[in-house]
Design an enzyme around this catalytic site. Structure first.
Site, PDB file in Angstrom:
ATOM      1  N   PRO A   2       0.659  -1.156   0.181  1.00 47.83           N
ATOM      2  CA  PRO A   2      -0.127  -0.020  -0.078  1.00 47.83           C
ATOM      3  C   PRO A   2       1.010   1.646  -0.252  1.00 47.83           C
ATOM      4  O   PRO A   2       1.835   1.326   0.889  1.00 47.83           O
ATOM      5  CB  PRO A   2      -0.910   0.453   1.168  1.00 47.83           C
ATOM      6  N   GLU A   3       0.879   2.573  -0.908  1.00 41.91           N
ATOM      7  CA  GLU A   3       0.699   3.545  -0.773  1.00 41.91           C
ATOM      8  C   GLU A   3       0.387   4.519   0.157  1.00 41.91           C
ATOM      9  O   GLU A   3      -0.615   3.987   0.136  1.00 41.91           O
ATOM     10  CB  GLU A   3       2.104   3.574  -2.736  1.00 41.91           C
TER      11      GLU A   3
END
Length: 269
Positions: A2-3
């Protein structure tokens, strides 16, 4: 992993559930994730009222009225589940309020949870060396021109360096460089000021579009409400090796720094 958009989407999804609510129960279902849970996590959170949720880089922050902030990182596969019908094997941390339940699920256990004094957030080790937020006023073409001066590493690798810009990850760097028309292979110190003038708004545009779409669901990530993130349907280059580019070229891929880089050799210079 997840960014920034996925973490921002997570924080926004948790805010209406947690903000202003008293935490009535904290359940740790194992001793650690990537590292041990704080030994006094339950004691310090139980009875506390959540007064705000924010994000720093790829970390979510949950502040309480006791002067504590819980910092979570989703690692490779972490996600929060809101009001789960049942507790799953990989639900490692459970938070309850008088009316809601949240479960931090992390199958690979690369995530982390820390609890620090809100006043000392800036001294949290992971935050000390972080660069400016890409959606904040600190990221400008002037800043990048100074920060990248003399750097021979590629612009792609430099943008992934959290000391240069906080929160950027592989997917969105590929997309932003494409939008700005910059080759990911170009040495960072040789990217012209004119191209940096295009790059900063391109970074913001890509991130804001991804947040609006709820992030990108590629493997494990889903939003707190259980919905998928749909920005992956808007990818211009990421994951599109061999497919046509809008310019008439063909999207290519190469490996660098252990990651796949997607780009169009025809229109990215």
């Amino acid at each position: 992993m997840p960014e920034l958009p996925e973490v921002e989407t997570t924080v926004r999804g948790l805010t209406p559930v947690l903000e202003g609510q008293r935490i009535t129960r904290v359940q740790l279902r194992r001793a650690d994730l990537r590292r041990p849970f704080p030994v006094d996590l339950g004691q310090r959170l139980t009875g506390a009222i959540v007064i705000g949720l924010t994000r720093r880089a790829k970390y979510g922050l949950i502040a309480t009225d006791r002067g504590d902030t819980m910092i979570f990182h989703l690692g490779m596969s972490g996600r929060w589940r809101v009001d789960p019908a049942e507790v799953l094997t990989h639900d490692h941390l459970i938070l309850e309020t008088p009316t809601r339940r949240l479960a931090l699920n992390d199958a690979r256990r690369f995530g982390s949870v820390d609890l620090v004094s809100t006043e000392s957030l800036a001294d949290f080790p992971a935050f000390k060396a972080l660069g400016p937020e890409p959606l904040g006023p600190g990221l400008t073409a002037t800043y990048l021109h100074t920060a990248l001066a003399g750097r021979i590493a590629s612009i792609k690798l430099m943008l992934l360096d959290q000391r240069i810009v906080a929160g950027l990850g592989n997917i969105y760097v590929c997309e932003a460089l494409f939008l700005a028309g910059i080759s990911p292979k170009r040495p960072a110190g040789k990217v012209s000021r004119a191209k940096l003038d295009r790059l900063v708004p391109a970074i913001r545009s890509v991130l804001l579009a991804a947040i609006e779409a709820g992030g990108s669901s590629l493997r494990d990530y889903v939003r707190p409400d259980g919905e998928l993130g749909y920005f992956s349907k808007q990818f211009a280059v990421y994951g599109r090796e061999g497919q046509p580019c809008a310019c008439g070229g063909t999207v290519a891929r190469y490996a660098e720094g252990g990651r796949s880089t997607f780009w169009c050799p025809k229109c990215q210079r």
